[in-house]
Design a protein around this motif. Structure first.
Motif, PDB file in Angstrom:
ATOM      1  N   GLY A 106      -2.998  -5.364  -8.270  1.00  0.00           N
ATOM      2  CA  GLY A 106      -2.329  -3.944  -8.100  1.00  0.00           C
ATOM      3  C   GLY A 106      -2.701  -2.891  -8.920  1.00  0.00           C
ATOM      4  O   GLY A 106      -2.184  -1.924  -8.681  1.00  0.00           O
ATOM      5  N   GLU A 107      -4.150  -2.921  -9.244  1.00  0.00           N
ATOM      6  CA  GLU A 107      -4.649  -1.830 -10.025  1.00  0.00           C
ATOM      7  C   GLU A 107      -5.384  -0.911  -8.485  1.00  0.00           C
ATOM      8  O   GLU A 107      -5.798  -1.279  -7.720  1.00  0.00           O
ATOM      9  CB  GLU A 107      -5.882  -1.974 -10.763  1.00  0.00           C
ATOM     10  CG  GLU A 107      -5.340  -2.972 -11.794  1.00  0.00           C
ATOM     11  CD  GLU A 107      -6.375  -3.756 -12.710  1.00  0.00           C
ATOM     12  OE1 GLU A 107      -6.402  -4.105 -13.782  1.00  0.00           O
ATOM     13  OE2 GLU A 107      -7.564  -3.871 -11.842  1.00  0.00           O
ATOM     14  N   GLY A 108      -5.428   0.696  -9.106  1.00  0.00           N
ATOM     15  CA  GLY A 108      -5.907   1.376  -8.039  1.00  0.00           C
ATOM     16  C   GLY A 108      -4.962   2.721  -7.785  1.00  0.00           C
ATOM     17  O   GLY A 108      -3.771   2.521  -7.996  1.00  0.00           O
ATOM     18  N   ILE A 120       0.841  -1.031   0.005  1.00  0.00           N
ATOM     19  CA  ILE A 120       0.158  -0.083   0.025  1.00  0.00           C
ATOM     20  C   ILE A 120       1.039   1.338  -0.022  1.00  0.00           C
ATOM     21  O   ILE A 120       0.362   2.374   0.490  1.00  0.00           O
ATOM     22  CB  ILE A 120      -1.005  -0.166   1.227  1.00  0.00           C
ATOM     23  CG1 ILE A 120      -0.338  -0.089   2.314  1.00  0.00           C
ATOM     24  CG2 ILE A 120      -2.038  -1.040   1.069  1.00  0.00           C
ATOM     25  CD1 ILE A 120      -1.112   0.410   3.668  1.00  0.00           C
ATOM     26  N   ASP A 178      -7.232   2.237  -2.159  1.00  0.00           N
ATOM     27  CA  ASP A 178      -7.989   1.899  -3.193  1.00  0.00           C
ATOM     28  C   ASP A 178      -6.716   1.175  -3.941  1.00  0.00           C
ATOM     29  O   ASP A 178      -6.035   1.709  -4.795  1.00  0.00           O
ATOM     30  CB  ASP A 178      -8.212   3.187  -4.145  1.00  0.00           C
ATOM     31  CG  ASP A 178      -8.540   3.094  -5.454  1.00  0.00           C
ATOM     32  OD1 ASP A 178      -9.449   1.942  -5.805  1.00  0.00           O
ATOM     33  OD2 ASP A 178      -8.489   4.090  -6.221  1.00  0.00           O
ATOM     34  N   ARG A 179      -6.969  -0.180  -3.972  1.00  0.00           N
ATOM     35  CA  ARG A 179      -6.178  -1.122  -4.590  1.00  0.00           C
ATOM     36  C   ARG A 179      -6.566  -2.551  -4.653  1.00  0.00           C
ATOM     37  O   ARG A 179      -7.253  -2.801  -3.646  1.00  0.00           O
ATOM     38  CB  ARG A 179      -4.673  -1.144  -3.863  1.00  0.00           C
ATOM     39  CG  ARG A 179      -3.600  -1.887  -4.426  1.00  0.00           C
ATOM     40  CD  ARG A 179      -2.366  -1.902  -3.861  1.00  0.00           C
ATOM     41  NE  ARG A 179      -1.200  -2.778  -4.365  1.00  0.00           N
ATOM     42  CZ  ARG A 179      -0.579  -2.582  -5.304  1.00  0.00           C
ATOM     43  NH1 ARG A 179      -0.950  -1.386  -6.164  1.00  0.00           N
ATOM     44  NH2 ARG A 179       0.367  -3.407  -5.853  1.00  0.00           N
ATOM     45  N   LEU A 202      -4.452   4.005  -4.837  1.00  0.00           N
ATOM     46  CA  LEU A 202      -3.856   4.147  -3.432  1.00  0.00           C
ATOM     47  C   LEU A 202      -4.363   5.042  -2.470  1.00  0.00           C
ATOM     48  O   LEU A 202      -3.818   5.302  -1.373  1.00  0.00           O
ATOM     49  CB  LEU A 202      -2.378   3.943  -3.535  1.00  0.00           C
ATOM     50  CG  LEU A 202      -1.427   2.902  -4.196  1.00  0.00           C
ATOM     51  CD1 LEU A 202      -0.029   3.272  -4.482  1.00  0.00           C
ATOM     52  CD2 LEU A 202      -1.489   1.716  -3.273  1.00  0.00           C
TER      53      LEU A 202
END
Ligand code: BG6
Length: 474
Positions: free
Chosen positions: A447-449, A65, A442-443, A451
């Motif tokens: 592994g998308e997002g 994170i 936000d992940r 953070l």
């Protein structure tokens, strides 16, 4: 009882580990650790540890994170919740990238200076686990990790470096996270690939002995460096009940619990219990234990007992009773009286009270609940706060029973830290969707997002619990 306060110095807070939140796996001179070669597992399965970094494989801990870069924002949020303490761990490979160097990596040391300074600026006491589920990969490959006695010296050097560097910043330490997990999951706990050994059981108990000696030596050195340090052990508390009132089921259950007291007995008393010695004899496990090891164990008993507690299990002596439920690296039989989490961990608040009583009756040492929490799927609707009432219910129930243990039963509990106070990578599965946090990150599992951090409903609830010092759990 429920509206009574806890002692003024009670340590309320949250907990994470370095490898599950920091990311920055190859930044600042950091070496590769076992956590860096742990691929994401699937729901209900363990993680796959690759041999080195394999191209094309997704490793969720590499970025995690991004606490490494966002620690200021995160600690400010912890402060807003009123945390009195924050438990994190040290990534061994930030300090000694390979593990066997003579000089520590200054950039790594400076990072933890920044983290601890930031905590102290907010009046938050740092609680530090020295080794939490990561081992330098170089030590695994070159020395066979904890199967090798040399690991004691490498680990003690790490501890001495940390104790000297942070003597004025950190008072509370724990030597190993969940030391009893080494026999359940030797790779996660000690960097040991069991498939490489002919007699894995012998080797695991030998490795456990080296960890116990390393821990004791660290405690002794820590006390010499700063007599005010409080240095604890940390165990996964594996509460289990006998399935029936038959003596056989109860005997089996006792043996089950003994597998774990094996560790805490040594760390609190300084020697292997007669029962532990008989257990090893029965298993035909002969350990390399020197006269000096025995003196070290005696000299390095701990100041307090840290525990993780999430769930309870049920044991039967009847081999035909099939294992029906798993959780937190343990297996057992379904308890019809309990609800289960999304990951089928059996939720048992009363069990926390029983666990605290068991441990206090046995050792009369202060207990620190350094992990408790609910891993759940949170539904995120854009623009709306996550309504995690299930997490609030779980925490409320456990805190209420912790209060009973303290105020009704007289157990000495130093503090309580919610595990994964901010969403992080799951240790056993590598998932992000198994969320423990009161702060959303936000992940996703790929592994998308962005953070981005967001407060959940439980954030506001826990803030009020701390503000009232536990008197209000509404
Ligand atoms: C504890 C570990 O056993 O359980 C943590 O110390 C871990 O590192 C926590 O994250 C919860 O387990 P999981 O597998 O849900 O992350």
């Amino acid at each position: 009882m429920l509206n009574q306060k806890l002692p003024d110095d009670f340590l309320w807070g949250g907990a994470v580990s370095a490898n599950q939140c920091e990311g920055a796996w190859d930044i600042g001179g950091k070496g590769i650790s076992t956590a860096d070669v742990a691929a994401a597992g699937k729901h209900g399965q363990g993680r796959l540890y690759t041999e080195g970094i394999v191209e094309g494989v997704y490793y969720p801990n590499h970025q995690a994170i991004d606490f490494y870069n966002r620690y200021k924002e995160d600690i400010a949020l912890f402060s807003e919740m009123g945390f009195k303490c924050f438990r994190t761990s040290i990534h061994w490979t930030r300090i000694f990238p390979n593990g066997d160097e003579t000089e520590a990596n200054e950039e790594g040391l400076a990072f933890y200076d920044r983290v601890f300074d930031e905590c102290l600026k907010h009046g938050i006491e740092p609680i530090v686990t020295i080794s939490h589920y990561e081992t330098p990969l170089y030590l695994v490959e070159k020395y066979g990790s904890w199967t090798n006695r040399k690991m004691i010296d490498f680990y003690v050097k790490l501890c001495k470096t940390l104790f000297e560097r942070y003597a004025s910043k950190v008072k509370y330490w724990m030597t190993f996270n969940e030391i009893n997990v080494i026999t359940l999951n030797p790779m996660i706990a000690a960097g040991i690939r069991t498939d490489k050994y002919d007699n894995p059981e012998q080797m695991m108990y030998q490795a456990a002995h080296y960890q116990l000696v390393a821990s004791a030596k660290a405690v002794k050195i820590g006390r010499e460096i700063n007599p005010d340090f409080k240095i604890g052990m940390m165990m996964l508390y594996p509460l289990s009940y006998a399935e029936t009132c038959s003596p056989e089921d109860n005997l089996e259950n006792m043996h089950n619990m003994d597998l774990h007291y094996y560790f805490s007995d040594v760390q609190t008393r300084g020697y292997y219990s007669p029962k532990a010695q008989k257990f090893l004899e029965r298993k035909q496990i002969a350990l390399d234990i020197t006269a000096e090891d025995k003196l070290d164990l005696l000299a390095g008993t701990v100041d307090y007992i840290g525990i993780s507690y999430y769930m309870s299990l049920v044991t039967s002596a009847n081999p035909e009773r099939k294992i029906k439920v798993k959780g937190n690296m343990l297996e057992g039989i379904v308890n019809p009286y309990l609800e289960k989490s999304d990951w089928e961990w059996q939720i048992d608040g009363v069990g926390l009270r029983i666990s605290l009583n068991n441990l206090y009756d046995r050792y009369q040492l202060p207990i620190f609940i350094v992990e408790n929490g609910l891993g759940a799927v949170d539904e995120k609707i854009e623009g709306a706060m996550i309504q995690d009432d299930y997490r609030i219910d779980y925490l409320r129930e456990h805190i209420a029973h912790m209060k009973e243990a303290i105020l009704t039963d007289g157990v000495d509990v130093m503090g309580y830290t919610v595990w994964g106070c901010i969403d992080l990578v799951s240790a056993s599965t590598g998932e992000m969707k198994k969320r423990y946090g009161m702060i959303y990150v936000d992940r996703n599992d790929k592994g998308e997002g962005t953070l981005r951090r967001e407060r959940k409903k439980s954030f506001h609830w826990y803030k009020n619990v701390i503000l009232s010092n536990g008197s209000s759990l509404d």
